[in-house]
Design a protein around this motif. Structure first.
Motif, short mmCIF file in Angstrom:
data_model
loop_
_atom_site.label_atom_id
_atom_site.label_comp_id
_atom_site.label_asym_id
_atom_site.label_seq_id
_atom_site.Cartn_x
_atom_site.Cartn_y
_atom_site.Cartn_z
N GLU A 43 0.84 -1.21 0.00
CA GLU A 43 0.00 0.00 0.00
C GLU A 43 0.87 1.26 0.00
N GLN A 44 1.90 1.24 0.84
CA GLN A 44 2.79 2.40 0.94
C GLN A 44 3.49 2.67 -0.38
N ILE A 45 3.94 1.62 -1.04
CA ILE A 45 4.64 1.79 -2.31
C ILE A 45 3.72 2.45 -3.34
N GLU A 46 2.47 2.03 -3.37
CA GLU A 46 1.52 2.64 -4.31
C GLU A 46 1.36 4.13 -4.04
N ARG A 47 1.25 4.49 -2.77
CA ARG A 47 1.10 5.91 -2.40
C ARG A 47 2.34 6.71 -2.80
N ILE A 48 3.51 6.13 -2.54
CA ILE A 48 4.76 6.83 -2.84
C ILE A 48 4.87 7.10 -4.33
N MET A 49 4.64 6.07 -5.14
CA MET A 49 4.79 6.22 -6.58
C MET A 49 3.73 7.16 -7.16
N ALA A 50 2.55 7.13 -6.58
CA ALA A 50 1.48 8.03 -7.06
C ALA A 50 1.85 9.49 -6.79
N SER A 51 2.56 9.74 -5.70
CA SER A 51 2.88 11.13 -5.33
C SER A 51 3.85 11.78 -6.30
N ILE A 52 4.64 10.99 -7.01
CA ILE A 52 5.62 11.56 -7.94
C ILE A 52 5.37 11.11 -9.38
N ALA A 53 4.17 10.65 -9.65
CA ALA A 53 3.85 10.09 -10.97
C ALA A 53 3.96 11.10 -12.10
N GLU A 54 3.79 12.39 -11.79
CA GLU A 54 3.78 13.41 -12.85
C GLU A 54 5.18 13.88 -13.24
N PHE A 55 6.21 13.45 -12.52
CA PHE A 55 7.56 13.94 -12.80
C PHE A 55 8.18 13.19 -13.98
N PRO A 56 8.96 13.90 -14.82
CA PRO A 56 9.69 13.21 -15.89
C PRO A 56 10.78 12.32 -15.28
N VAL A 57 10.93 11.12 -15.83
CA VAL A 57 11.90 10.15 -15.29
C VAL A 57 12.78 9.64 -16.42
N LYS B 178 15.29 7.15 -15.84
CA LYS B 178 15.49 5.71 -15.60
C LYS B 178 14.83 5.36 -14.28
N GLN B 179 14.20 4.20 -14.22
CA GLN B 179 13.52 3.82 -12.99
C GLN B 179 13.76 2.35 -12.69
N VAL B 180 14.21 2.07 -11.49
CA VAL B 180 14.27 0.69 -10.98
C VAL B 180 13.15 0.59 -9.96
N ASP B 181 12.12 -0.18 -10.29
CA ASP B 181 10.92 -0.23 -9.46
C ASP B 181 11.22 -0.78 -8.06
N PHE B 182 10.31 -0.46 -7.14
CA PHE B 182 10.45 -0.97 -5.77
C PHE B 182 10.60 -2.49 -5.79
N SER B 183 11.55 -2.96 -5.03
CA SER B 183 11.78 -4.40 -4.95
C SER B 183 12.02 -4.80 -3.50
N GLU B 184 11.47 -5.95 -3.14
CA GLU B 184 11.71 -6.54 -1.82
C GLU B 184 12.82 -7.60 -1.90
N ASP B 185 13.31 -7.86 -3.09
CA ASP B 185 14.35 -8.86 -3.29
C ASP B 185 15.68 -8.32 -2.75
N PRO B 186 16.28 -8.99 -1.76
CA PRO B 186 17.54 -8.49 -1.20
C PRO B 186 18.62 -8.26 -2.25
N ALA B 187 18.67 -9.11 -3.27
CA ALA B 187 19.69 -8.96 -4.31
C ALA B 187 19.53 -7.63 -5.04
N VAL B 188 18.27 -7.22 -5.25
CA VAL B 188 18.00 -5.98 -5.98
C VAL B 188 18.24 -4.77 -5.09
N TYR B 189 17.60 -4.77 -3.90
CA TYR B 189 17.75 -3.54 -3.11
C TYR B 189 19.15 -3.41 -2.52
N ASN B 190 19.84 -4.51 -2.29
CA ASN B 190 21.23 -4.39 -1.83
C ASN B 190 22.12 -3.79 -2.92
#
Length: 936
Positions: free
Chosen positions: A342-356, A358-370
């Protein structure tokens, strides 16, 4: 000016000789912290109790002797050094008391921050402060600097989470805010002081302009000067006093214990990296994210991303980012996975209008977030690794109002460009507008010092005056920003700070010239040289992160101190100064007592293995190349000689009895000038080797068993409950699991080369290593069969730089994990088992693997806190037994409820058994005891 004779005489009566240091080597070693300043103390005292601190402060107060307190010395602004008396914490400041099911914790100042969090982890709590140095920094320094970090912000720092304090003031008086009797006594003895503090508070709160300024300043992350917010946040004088101590950097008193209100340590977390096309869009996103359930938002400018883009393991897209790109690394934590989503959805919605970009999406995988956090954490060492020898790395720490963050970033970048700090990078804790900028600086040339002075002057004007920000957000004022405190705060607030200083330290004995200084150029004095010493260690930034894992820490020198002394020796030699005396002292303190196991490299931000330098210096002194050649060529004979020596010692034990032989051996060692090894009751008996004939044809899978030379020579001690040698126990376990065990030909002539390498004979070491690899290729039928090595140090030696990709070499942990678990049925025992993870097991990446295997074997696993290396280091345990004893000084108390200890190195197990008071065995003994063959 020398210290008063009366003070020295009193100190000699108070502090034992072994805890007083005034020799050139020790004072130089302790004269360094993580900052770019150096002061050489006249006297270093290691204190072990509050009573000693009280008496020392009474003496210093009476004799007007300046003193500085030091915990870990990881501070960056010059607040942990002294040219007078330096008081360092000994072993006995490690107390902790968990209260209210983890809601509070009381800590002594010597507890490392990460240790506090480790004992709170079962309660899913942690302390609020989370500095990057938390694995090395101690609580005393964390509180005294009001350290924060990536997730802490302003809401969870020491000031905001302080529940109680026990402190010693400059006159030696003690007050504990959690002890009513102590508080009552202090009110009686120091009523006038408390009344003055209360009056200062009333005056400050009544001065609306000043009070508003203070509240505004602490809306930001701010550690410049004293914590004046104590005067507006509290009206009780003891509360004011306690909160003034936070961030006071040892200039107002000594913090003897602190009680924290802990904060939640949520088990579920995820991270994302959003790269924006420019600084403006990146920084505009920050205020929106601040309103969201984020635990950290880290800003990385393009320079910082560029500094790590070519590092091993970095994703290729980092190199392809545009020149103006700016990234935010975002983390969110929650008590449940569904809430996290739920929190991730709120976070991404708050900055959805900004130009990006490159984006690495939220991940719970230790290999990715490490990997994402590795990008952030590698930026600082990346600058350190490319700096020119002789320059230092400076990391500055400022705060801009968040609403002006983009402008602040761009203006800082302009300043760095104008002063030609081309290698500089910028990153920081964006939620608080807290930016770190890292650059390299030389101080060996007046022009370079002038450049630094001009740059810092402009930074101070920009941040403190133009933007109304903070010149120090979390690293402490120290000496570095002391001249700029008045510029930032204004004269009225600055004079208020001086009133506080004079009230609590009327004689000015506590850490002078730190936080407040009458010298406007204090930040340009006593600048630390970093002369070239050796390419192995020239990149050292003297941060001290290595020190907690070093077994000689507190006995002789740490890795940081070894480098400091060697740098000084080389600089003196180039200057034509006689270094004979210093080098003689360094031989024992720097070389003889270094375990050279390389754990320091794992903690070092720039990957320095100080053991490599020690081995190189040992090689210079190694004067027995002929003997080394003979031993390499006649290894079987040398091994036979070892068995005969052990047999002779065992015969003497049977004739004289163990106590008498131990006493005789100790006497002979003293008479030999500490050259003869000492016999103890845990000394191995000799192994009687009986290898099988050539392997028979069979359908069973084969495994090549490389028994290390120590396993072929050293059996169990005479009193050990286990009397089967490791080589026989291992073979039995492998056969139980259905393997045919094959030994390499001419096994007794084989050696991985480790004994030669550690003694400074690298050529002979490499010769033996190549011989062994050739024998293993043949025994494994060209790599067809796996190779099991029964000792982790030998495994590590073999797999490092292993060129022959056909060979699969396993240490006991990895082989059991990957090949035996599926072939054996486990019946865990009830008795607790202690685990020692050897240095080599850690280097092999099998630390958690070892713990996991032992957890299959027993219901209770005990891992002694603070023991990272046992200090036996091959034969150091025989020849320099004090290193092993020092490294394991806390072991027996930690394992007293265990009947057995487990490890993966036979020599380490000798010292562990001696100092732990229980028998330590190889992992296979435990696995064999609790398993039976699985029906396949």
């Amino acid at each position: 000016m020398s210290l008063p004779a009366a003070f020295l005489a009193a100190v000699e009566r108070l502090i034992p000789r072994e805890r007083r240091f005034d020799d050139p080597l020790s004072t130089l070693a302790f004269g360094t912290d993580a900052s770019f300043y150096r002061l050489i103390p006249k006297l270093v005292l290691r204190v072990e109790s509050e009573a000693e601190v009280v008496e020392l402060l009474k003496l210093a107060h009476a004799q007007q002797v300046a003193v500085t307190f030091r915990a870990a010395g990881t501070s960056l602004s010059g607040q942990a050094i002294s040219d007078s008396v330096l008081i360092v914490l000994g072993d006995h400041w490690n107390g902790r008391d968990i209260r209210a099911n983890g809601a509070q914790i009381r800590l002594q100042p010597g507890v490392i921050g990460a240790q506090a969090n480790a004992v709170l982890a079962p309660f899913q709590r942690k302390i609020g402060p989370d500095p990057a140095s938390i694995n090395a920094a101690k609580i005393g320094g964390i509180v005294a600097n009001n350290s924060s970090g990536m997730c802490c912000g302003t809401a969870q720092n020491s000031y905001k989470t302080l529940a109680g304090l026990r402190l010693v003031l400059a006159d030696g008086s003690v007050v504990d805010s959690e002890d009513p009797m102590s508080v009552a006594a202090f009110r009686q003895s120091h009523g006038a002081l408390l009344a003055e503090l209360a009056e200062l508070g009333r005056q400050t709160r009544a001065n609306s302009a000043l009070a508003d300024k203070i509240r505004h300043k602490y809306r930001l992350k701010n550690t410049t000067g004293f914590s004046l917010n104590a005067l507006v946040d509290f009206d009780q004088p003891l509360d004011i006093l306690n909160h003034l101590m936070v961030g006071s950097e040892g200039t107002l008193g000594f913090i003897s214990a602190v009680t924290y209100d802990t904060v939640p340590d949520y088990p579920h977390k995820a991270s994302a990296l959003i790269v924006f096309p420019d600084v403006e869009n990146c920084c505009r996103a920050v205020p929106l994210l601040k309103q969201q359930p984020v635990s950290a938002v880290e800003l990385l400018d393009r320079r910082s991303l560029r500094s790590v883009e070519n590092m091993q393991g970095m994703p290729c897209w980092v190199r392809e980012l545009s020149a103006g790109a700016c990234a935010l690394l975002i983390e969110s934590r929650a008590a449940s996975q569904s809430l996290l989503h739920e929190q991730i959805e709120r976070i991404m919605a708050s900055i959805a209008e900004f130009p990006v970009e490159k984006q690495v999406d939220f991940s719970e995988d230790p290999a990715v977030y490490n990997q994402l956090w590795k990008i952030r954490k590698d930026t600082f060492p990346a600058v350190g690794a490319v700096r020119h020898t002789g320059t230092t790395v400076i990391i500055e720490d400022v705060t801009f109002p968040v609403e002006r963050l983009a402008e602040g970033v761009n203006r800082l970048l302009e300043l760095l460009d104008r002063h030609h700090y081309d290698e500089a990078i910028l990153f920081g804790h964006a939620l608080e507008g807290n930016l770190h900028f890292v650059f390299t600086q030389g101080f060996d040339d007046p022009a370079q010092v002038a450049r630094y002075e001009a740059f810092m002057g402009e930074v101070a004007q920009l941040v403190a005056v133009e933007f109304g920000g903070a010149l120090k957000a979390e690293h402490g004022t120290g000496r570095n920003m002391a001249p700029f405190v008045e510029l930032e705060w204004g004269t009225e607030a600055y004079q208020l700070m001086w009133k506080i200083k004079r009230l609590l330290d009327p004689r000015g004995i506590l850490n002078p010239d730190v936080v407040l200084s009458a010298d406007p150029e204090i930040h340009l004095k006593n600048l630390k040289p970093l002369p070239a010493a050796d390419e192995i260690v020239d990149k050292c930034i003297e941060c001290g992160f290595c020190e907690p894992v070093c077994p000689s820490n507190g006995l002789t020198l740490t890795p940081r101190q070894r480098i400091v002394i060697w740098r000084d020796i080389q600089a003196k030699k180039r200057a034509g100064i006689d270094t004979t005396e210093l080098e003689q002292a360094y031989h024992y303190h720097g070389l003889d007592t270094c375990a050279a196991t390389g754990l320091c490299a794992q903690r070092c931000p720039v990957g320095i293995n100080t053991g490599d330098l020690v081995r190189k210096l040992r090689a210079r002194e190694a004067g027995h190349a002929g003997a080394a050649d003979w031993l390499a060529g006649h290894f079987a004979a040398a091994l036979k000689g070892t068995r005969l020596t052990l047999a002779a010692a065992d015969t003497a034990r049977k004739l004289l009895g163990a106590p008498r032989l131990a006493a005789l051996s100790a006497g002979l060692r003293r008479l030999s000038g500490e050259r003869l090894p000492q016999w103890t009751a845990v000394m191995p008996q000799p192994v009687r080797l009986h290898l099988p004939a050539a392997p028979q044809q069979t359908d069973k899978p084969r495994v090549v068993y490389l028994a290390a030379c120590v396993s072929r020579a050293m059996g169990p001690a005479f009193a050990d409950a286990e009397q089967v040698p490791l080589i026989d126990k291992t073979r039995a376990l492998l056969e139980k699991a259905g393997y045919q065990v094959v030994f390499p030909a001419e096994l007794d002539n084989l050696c991985c080369g480790q004994p030669f390498a550690s003694k400074g004979y690298p050529e002979q070491a490499e010769t033996k290593r190549r011989e062994l690899i050739a024998a293993l290729v043949k025994a494994s039928r060209g790599g067809l069969d796996p190779i099991y090595c029964d000792t982790s140090p030998c495994t590590l030696r073999l797999v490092q730089d292993l060129q022959d990709e056909r060979l699969e070499v396993y240490d006991p942990v990895k082989f059991i994990r990957e090949h035996l678990l599926e072939r054996l049925e486990f019946s865990p025992q009830a008795e607790p088992v202690a685990v020692h993870v050897t240095c080599s097991t850690q280097h092999l990446g099998e630390a958690q693997g070892l713990i996991d295997v032992v957890q299959r074997c027993t219901q209770t696993v005990v891992i002694p806190e603070g023991i990272h290396c046992c200090g036996f280091a091959g034969d150091k345990g025989f020849n320099v037994p004090e290193l092993n004893a020092h490294a394991l000084r806390s072991l027996q108390e930690a394992v007293q409820q265990c009947g057995e200890g487990i490890s993966t190195s036979r020599t380490c197990e000798i010292g562990l058994s001696q100092h732990g008071g229980i028998d330590y065995h190889g992992l296979v003994y435990l696995v064999d005891r609790v398993t039976r063959a699985k029906t396949l």
